[in-house]
Scaffold this motif. Structure first.
Motif, short mmCIF file in Angstrom:
data_model
loop_
_atom_site.label_atom_id
_atom_site.label_comp_id
_atom_site.label_asym_id
_atom_site.label_seq_id
_atom_site.Cartn_x
_atom_site.Cartn_y
_atom_site.Cartn_z
N VAL A 18 0.86 -1.20 0.00
CA VAL A 18 0.00 0.00 0.00
C VAL A 18 0.89 1.24 0.00
O VAL A 18 0.67 2.17 -0.78
CB VAL A 18 -0.96 0.00 1.22
CG1 VAL A 18 -1.73 1.31 1.31
CG2 VAL A 18 -1.92 -1.18 1.14
N ALA A 19 1.90 1.23 0.85
CA ALA A 19 2.82 2.38 0.92
C ALA A 19 3.52 2.60 -0.41
O ALA A 19 3.63 3.74 -0.88
CB ALA A 19 3.84 2.16 2.03
N ASP A 20 3.97 1.52 -1.05
CA ASP A 20 4.64 1.64 -2.35
C ASP A 20 3.70 2.22 -3.41
O ASP A 20 4.10 3.08 -4.19
CB ASP A 20 5.15 0.28 -2.83
CG ASP A 20 6.34 -0.24 -2.04
OD1 ASP A 20 6.97 0.55 -1.32
OD2 ASP A 20 6.62 -1.46 -2.15
N LYS A 21 2.47 1.76 -3.41
CA LYS A 21 1.50 2.21 -4.42
C LYS A 21 1.19 3.70 -4.29
O LYS A 21 1.03 4.40 -5.30
CB LYS A 21 0.21 1.40 -4.31
CG LYS A 21 -0.84 1.76 -5.35
CD LYS A 21 -2.05 0.87 -5.21
CE LYS A 21 -3.07 1.13 -6.28
NZ LYS A 21 -2.86 0.37 -7.49
N TYR A 22 1.10 4.19 -3.06
CA TYR A 22 0.66 5.57 -2.85
C TYR A 22 1.76 6.53 -2.46
O TYR A 22 1.50 7.71 -2.25
CB TYR A 22 -0.46 5.59 -1.79
CG TYR A 22 -1.68 4.84 -2.28
CD1 TYR A 22 -2.47 5.34 -3.31
CD2 TYR A 22 -2.01 3.61 -1.75
CE1 TYR A 22 -3.57 4.65 -3.77
CE2 TYR A 22 -3.11 2.90 -2.21
CZ TYR A 22 -3.89 3.42 -3.22
OH TYR A 22 -4.97 2.73 -3.69
N ARG A 23 3.00 6.04 -2.39
CA ARG A 23 4.13 6.89 -2.00
C ARG A 23 4.21 8.10 -2.93
O ARG A 23 4.16 7.98 -4.15
CB ARG A 23 5.44 6.11 -2.04
CG ARG A 23 6.63 6.89 -1.53
CD ARG A 23 7.83 6.02 -1.27
NE ARG A 23 7.61 5.27 -0.03
CZ ARG A 23 7.47 3.94 0.03
NH1 ARG A 23 7.55 3.21 -1.06
NH2 ARG A 23 7.25 3.33 1.17
N GLY A 24 4.30 9.28 -2.32
CA GLY A 24 4.44 10.51 -3.09
C GLY A 24 3.13 11.14 -3.55
O GLY A 24 3.15 12.24 -4.08
N GLN A 25 2.02 10.46 -3.37
CA GLN A 25 0.74 11.03 -3.78
C GLN A 25 0.22 11.92 -2.66
O GLN A 25 0.07 11.47 -1.52
CB GLN A 25 -0.27 9.93 -4.08
CG GLN A 25 0.09 9.11 -5.31
CD GLN A 25 -0.96 8.08 -5.65
OE1 GLN A 25 -2.12 8.23 -5.29
NE2 GLN A 25 -0.55 7.04 -6.34
N LYS A 26 -0.06 13.16 -2.98
CA LYS A 26 -0.46 14.13 -1.97
C LYS A 26 -1.77 13.78 -1.28
O LYS A 26 -1.96 14.08 -0.12
CB LYS A 26 -0.56 15.52 -2.59
CG LYS A 26 0.77 16.07 -3.00
CD LYS A 26 0.66 17.45 -3.58
CE LYS A 26 2.03 17.93 -3.98
NZ LYS A 26 2.03 19.33 -4.40
N ASN A 27 -2.68 13.15 -1.97
CA ASN A 27 -3.98 12.84 -1.39
C ASN A 27 -4.07 11.43 -0.82
O ASN A 27 -5.16 10.97 -0.47
CB ASN A 27 -5.07 13.04 -2.44
CG ASN A 27 -4.99 12.00 -3.55
OD1 ASN A 27 -3.93 11.43 -3.81
ND2 ASN A 27 -6.10 11.78 -4.22
N ALA A 28 -2.95 10.73 -0.70
CA ALA A 28 -2.97 9.33 -0.28
C ALA A 28 -3.60 9.14 1.10
O ALA A 28 -4.45 8.26 1.27
CB ALA A 28 -1.55 8.75 -0.29
N ALA A 29 -3.21 9.95 2.07
CA ALA A 29 -3.74 9.78 3.43
C ALA A 29 -5.26 9.99 3.46
O ALA A 29 -5.98 9.21 4.08
CB ALA A 29 -3.04 10.73 4.40
N ALA A 30 -5.73 11.01 2.79
CA ALA A 30 -7.18 11.28 2.76
C ALA A 30 -7.93 10.16 2.04
O ALA A 30 -9.00 9.73 2.49
CB ALA A 30 -7.45 12.62 2.09
N MET A 31 -7.37 9.68 0.94
CA MET A 31 -8.02 8.61 0.18
C MET A 31 -8.08 7.33 1.01
O MET A 31 -9.10 6.65 1.05
CB MET A 31 -7.26 8.38 -1.13
CG MET A 31 -7.91 7.40 -2.08
SD MET A 31 -7.54 5.65 -1.78
CE MET A 31 -5.78 5.65 -1.72
#
Length: 102
Positions: free
Chosen positions: A49-62
């Motif tokens: 999950v961390a690898d897929k969303y690393r660097g995406q600004k909205n990852a935590a909210a999503m």
């Protein structure tokens, strides 16, 4: 030298506390029933999950939205059940911990 060693040991223990606390929160809220840190169980490994969303600004909210509402399709057809009872404070810590996995 002894005081330096004690100081270094104390710093390592203090640095590990958020990791242990967040893993305990993940356990408390049943995340570890379907996920693990490093291997797919029912749901994806947290490191994936961390690898897929690393660097995406909205990852935590999503991810917070996914935990609250549940869903499927991103990692396969198995439905992730909604978990709306996790407090905002705990959810923020758990997601930060998940996104920090390597």
């Amino acid at each position: 030298m002894k005081s330096l060693t004690l100081f270094a040991s104390a710093m390592l223990i203090m640095a590990a506390q958020p990791v242990l606390a967040s893993e305990k929160l993940a356990e408390k809220h049943n995340c570890l029933n379907c996920h693990s840190v490093s291997e797919k169980v029912v749901g994806p490994a947290f490191k994936d999950v961390a690898d897929k969303y690393r660097g995406q600004k909205n990852a935590a909210a999503m991810l917070a939205d996914k935990v609250r509402k549940g869903g499927s399709g991103v990692w396969g057809e198995v439905n992730m059940p909604a978990n709306p009872k996790v407090s905002d404070k705990d959810l923020k810590k758990i997601i930060a911990w998940v996104l920090a996995q390597k």
